[in-house]
Design an enzyme around this catalytic site. Sequence first.
Site, PDB file in Angstrom:
ATOM      1  N   SER A  72      -8.333  -2.571  -3.546  1.00 17.50           N
ATOM      2  CA  SER A  72      -8.924  -1.493  -3.392  1.00 17.50           C
ATOM      3  C   SER A  72      -9.887  -1.312  -4.571  1.00 17.50           C
ATOM      4  O   SER A  72     -11.022  -0.959  -4.373  1.00 17.50           O
ATOM      5  CB  SER A  72      -7.888  -0.422  -3.617  1.00 17.50           C
ATOM      6  OG  SER A  72      -7.052  -0.165  -2.442  1.00 17.50           O
ATOM      7  N   TYR A 117      -3.644  -1.165   7.603  1.00 18.52           N
ATOM      8  CA  TYR A 117      -4.610  -2.120   8.111  1.00 18.52           C
ATOM      9  C   TYR A 117      -4.944  -1.881   9.538  1.00 18.52           C
ATOM     10  O   TYR A 117      -4.007  -1.480  10.282  1.00 18.52           O
ATOM     11  CB  TYR A 117      -4.299  -3.584   7.762  1.00 18.52           C
ATOM     12  CG  TYR A 117      -4.206  -3.815   6.333  1.00 18.52           C
ATOM     13  CD1 TYR A 117      -5.292  -3.891   5.585  1.00 18.52           C
ATOM     14  CD2 TYR A 117      -3.116  -3.948   5.966  1.00 18.52           C
ATOM     15  CE1 TYR A 117      -5.406  -4.110   4.181  1.00 18.52           C
ATOM     16  CE2 TYR A 117      -3.131  -4.397   4.418  1.00 18.52           C
ATOM     17  CZ  TYR A 117      -4.155  -4.414   3.553  1.00 18.52           C
ATOM     18  OH  TYR A 117      -4.136  -4.621   2.315  1.00 18.52           O
ATOM     19  N   GLN A 129      -0.483   1.993  -6.229  1.00 18.67           N
ATOM     20  CA  GLN A 129      -2.040   2.208  -6.115  1.00 18.67           C
ATOM     21  C   GLN A 129      -2.579   1.705  -7.358  1.00 18.67           C
ATOM     22  O   GLN A 129      -3.729   1.258  -7.556  1.00 18.67           O
ATOM     23  CB  GLN A 129      -2.454   3.640  -5.946  1.00 18.67           C
ATOM     24  CG  GLN A 129      -2.340   4.178  -4.351  1.00 18.67           C
ATOM     25  CD  GLN A 129      -2.799   5.521  -3.965  1.00 18.67           C
ATOM     26  OE1 GLN A 129      -2.897   6.091  -4.969  1.00 18.67           O
ATOM     27  NE2 GLN A 129      -2.745   5.842  -2.812  1.00 18.67           N
ATOM     28  N   ASP A 183      -3.265  -2.070  -7.317  1.00 21.48           N
ATOM     29  CA  ASP A 183      -4.006  -2.486  -6.141  1.00 21.48           C
ATOM     30  C   ASP A 183      -5.469  -2.993  -6.308  1.00 21.48           C
ATOM     31  O   ASP A 183      -6.362  -2.289  -6.268  1.00 21.48           O
ATOM     32  CB  ASP A 183      -4.110  -1.265  -5.281  1.00 21.48           C
ATOM     33  CG  ASP A 183      -4.635  -1.594  -3.817  1.00 21.48           C
ATOM     34  OD1 ASP A 183      -5.239  -2.819  -3.821  1.00 21.48           O
ATOM     35  OD2 ASP A 183      -4.404  -1.051  -2.719  1.00 21.48           O
ATOM     36  N   ARG A 225       0.835  -1.261  -0.075  1.00 18.27           N
ATOM     37  CA  ARG A 225      -0.043   0.079  -0.077  1.00 18.27           C
ATOM     38  C   ARG A 225       0.787   1.132   0.032  1.00 18.27           C
ATOM     39  O   ARG A 225       0.836   1.831   1.004  1.00 18.27           O
ATOM     40  CB  ARG A 225      -1.207  -0.154   1.055  1.00 18.27           C
ATOM     41  CG  ARG A 225      -1.820  -1.173   0.939  1.00 18.27           C
ATOM     42  CD  ARG A 225      -3.244  -1.284   1.467  1.00 18.27           C
ATOM     43  NE  ARG A 225      -4.133  -1.606   0.576  1.00 18.27           N
ATOM     44  CZ  ARG A 225      -5.566  -1.859   0.903  1.00 18.27           C
ATOM     45  NH1 ARG A 225      -5.704  -1.819   2.090  1.00 18.27           N
ATOM     46  NH2 ARG A 225      -6.241  -2.267   0.305  1.00 18.27           N
TER      47      ARG A 225
HETATM   48  P1  NAD Z   1      -9.757  -3.905   5.304  1.00 15.71           P
HETATM   49  O1  NAD Z   1     -10.688  -4.330   3.940  1.00 15.71           O
HETATM   50  O2  NAD Z   1      -8.623  -4.561   5.745  1.00 15.71           O
HETATM   51  O3  NAD Z   1     -10.706  -3.593   6.426  1.00 15.71           O
HETATM   52  C1  NAD Z   1     -11.982  -2.446   6.105  1.00 15.71           C
HETATM   53  C2  NAD Z   1     -11.980  -1.422   7.444  1.00 15.71           C
HETATM   54  O4  NAD Z   1     -12.457  -2.496   8.617  1.00 15.71           O
HETATM   55  C3  NAD Z   1     -10.563  -0.987   7.738  1.00 15.71           C
HETATM   56  O5  NAD Z   1     -10.822   0.518   7.576  1.00 15.71           O
HETATM   57  C4  NAD Z   1     -10.627  -1.243   9.115  1.00 15.71           C
HETATM   58  O6  NAD Z   1      -9.961  -0.364  10.048  1.00 15.71           O
HETATM   59  C5  NAD Z   1     -11.967  -1.685   9.453  1.00 15.71           C
HETATM   60  N1  NAD Z   1     -11.912  -2.508  10.699  1.00 15.71           N
HETATM   61  C6  NAD Z   1     -11.310  -3.434  11.392  1.00 15.71           C
HETATM   62  N2  NAD Z   1     -11.577  -4.069  12.444  1.00 15.71           N
HETATM   63  C7  NAD Z   1     -12.755  -3.218  12.838  1.00 15.71           C
HETATM   64  C8  NAD Z   1     -13.642  -2.975  14.012  1.00 15.71           C
HETATM   65  N3  NAD Z   1     -13.552  -4.147  14.861  1.00 15.71           N
HETATM   66  N4  NAD Z   1     -14.707  -2.192  13.911  1.00 15.71           N
HETATM   67  C9  NAD Z   1     -14.930  -1.518  12.914  1.00 15.71           C
HETATM   68  N5  NAD Z   1     -13.968  -1.365  11.813  1.00 15.71           N
HETATM   69  C10 NAD Z   1     -12.878  -2.229  11.806  1.00 15.71           C
HETATM   70  O7  NAD Z   1      -9.130  -2.286   4.793  1.00 15.71           O
HETATM   71  P2  NAD Z   1      -8.817  -1.600   3.530  1.00 15.71           P
HETATM   72  O8  NAD Z   1     -10.196  -1.213   2.902  1.00 15.71           O
HETATM   73  O9  NAD Z   1      -8.323  -2.335   2.586  1.00 15.71           O
HETATM   74  O10 NAD Z   1      -8.181  -0.457   3.743  1.00 15.71           O
HETATM   75  C11 NAD Z   1      -7.412  -0.113   5.012  1.00 15.71           C
HETATM   76  C12 NAD Z   1      -6.727   1.104   4.942  1.00 15.71           C
HETATM   77  O11 NAD Z   1      -5.741   1.232   3.967  1.00 15.71           O
HETATM   78  C13 NAD Z   1      -7.696   2.350   4.394  1.00 15.71           C
HETATM   79  O12 NAD Z   1      -7.181   3.589   5.242  1.00 15.71           O
HETATM   80  C14 NAD Z   1      -7.207   2.754   2.934  1.00 15.71           C
HETATM   81  O13 NAD Z   1      -7.606   4.036   2.637  1.00 15.71           O
HETATM   82  C15 NAD Z   1      -5.742   2.394   3.112  1.00 15.71           C
HETATM   83  N6  NAD Z   1      -5.335   2.154   1.757  1.00 15.71           N
HETATM   84  C16 NAD Z   1      -4.243   2.637   1.255  1.00 15.71           C
HETATM   85  C17 NAD Z   1      -3.674   2.555   0.038  1.00 15.71           C
HETATM   86  C18 NAD Z   1      -2.447   3.106  -0.316  1.00 15.71           C
HETATM   87  O14 NAD Z   1      -2.019   4.083   0.116  1.00 15.71           O
HETATM   88  N7  NAD Z   1      -1.852   2.770  -1.572  1.00 15.71           N
HETATM   89  C19 NAD Z   1      -4.214   1.803  -0.714  1.00 15.71           C
HETATM   90  C20 NAD Z   1      -5.422   0.883  -0.557  1.00 15.71           C
HETATM   91  C21 NAD Z   1      -5.943   1.343   0.911  1.00 15.71           C
END
Ligand code: NAD
Length: 404
Positions: A164, A259, A158, A161, A153
Amino acid sequence: MQYLKSFLLLLTFNVEYYLLHYKYLINNKLYIVIISALKSNDSKDNRSPIHLDTIGALLSLEAKIMFEKNIGDGIYTTNEQFKKAGLEESERNECLQNSDLIISNQPLKEEELNLLKPGSTLLGMVDPFNNQSMLNFCSERKINVVSMEFIPRITRAQKMDVLSSQANLAGYVAVIESAKYLSSALPMMMTAAGTLKPARVFVIGVGVAGLQAIATAKRLGARVEAFDTRDVVEEQVNSLGAKFVKIDLGVTGQTDQGYAKELTPEQIQKQKDLQSEVCAKSDIVITTAQLFGKDAPKLIDSQTIKKMQSGSVIFDMAVESGGNVEGSQIDEIVIDNGVKIIGFSNLASFVSNHASLALSNNFNNWICDFYDQDKKNISFDFDDEIIKSSVLVYDGDIKNERFK
Ligand code: NAD
């Protein structure tokens, strides 16, 4: 004369060897690399790893691009259209046996991997956490494996990804499907026949899918609230016009990849207790909470479901990794106390055309970034952060510590 004869013999031998092992003469054209795209082996997955709008990137590599017959069925693209674009139609086994690089939405079974050439590369969504034996098998057979789930990430990656790109569409689909099963409309309507209140939507987990679910529900006019254990997302929730529900769970935090960190059982219990009041007054609850490589946390139990209004909807987006909701079932709608618990899987496939466009762009970006035009092959430079993270098996070695 004798020298000349020997020289010519050697030359012929070398050219034949070269053609046999490194190049392919097809329609009088010399190709160095064969890239094949496979149709999904899961009948519920309508996506295609190639798309007419993105195929130009692969064609620019001057490789021979083959596709498995009927690959475009789920996106209403015919074999003829792909052929017209410059690709060659093939049977699945032919793709497996002849290719240097295989692109697939799904992991492959051992009998299929057995057909691949040693030294060839499988690139795609290979679900490594559930396919350790596939990785072992590929390492024994010297088949390289690139897991697109392991794209790091970082900003540069990106465009590759897949998690995403597919989660974004899944968030959209979850709202549209939930709206279909709710017996009320989402927006507020002031009509001569009375005022209809906006639906209340609660999104639990505000990663990529959750943010898109919030944005979609807002566009449809719902009143939206959201919660995540990573408090850094509060600002993002507010910027979409939704309200962040504050639940103090003590220290939570996130990993360096963004994460969520796993909560303690006490924190989970506290979260369940405090968020159940919000669930009780919501018409739609969408849960997206995931922990990378682990089972999803159970966040809604039968006690909370009992408090909810009959006719309301819970959409469990984490159903494939164990589920956030007690009683949710993959690809089913379970009714508990009048509450519809939806557990549809592979949500991106519901919008297969856009999902395929995004997925194929992700795959193409990886291939194009690491394709060496001079060597006419993928350059596996393990000093590169993306290669280091996404290549799980290379030249007989399992490279990623988690799977050794
Ligand atoms: P994910 O699919 O692993 O999880 C979904 C969401 O569930 C996450 O936001 C996590 O914090 C939340 N979660 C976990 N346990 C929880 C709980 N008990 N109660 C409530 N929520 C809970 O996550 P994702 O969608 O793959 O993304 C995670 C982060 O990574 C995001 O902030 C996203 O913006 C970031 N991201 C960054 C990049 C990059 O920089 N290239 C790319 C993709 C995502």
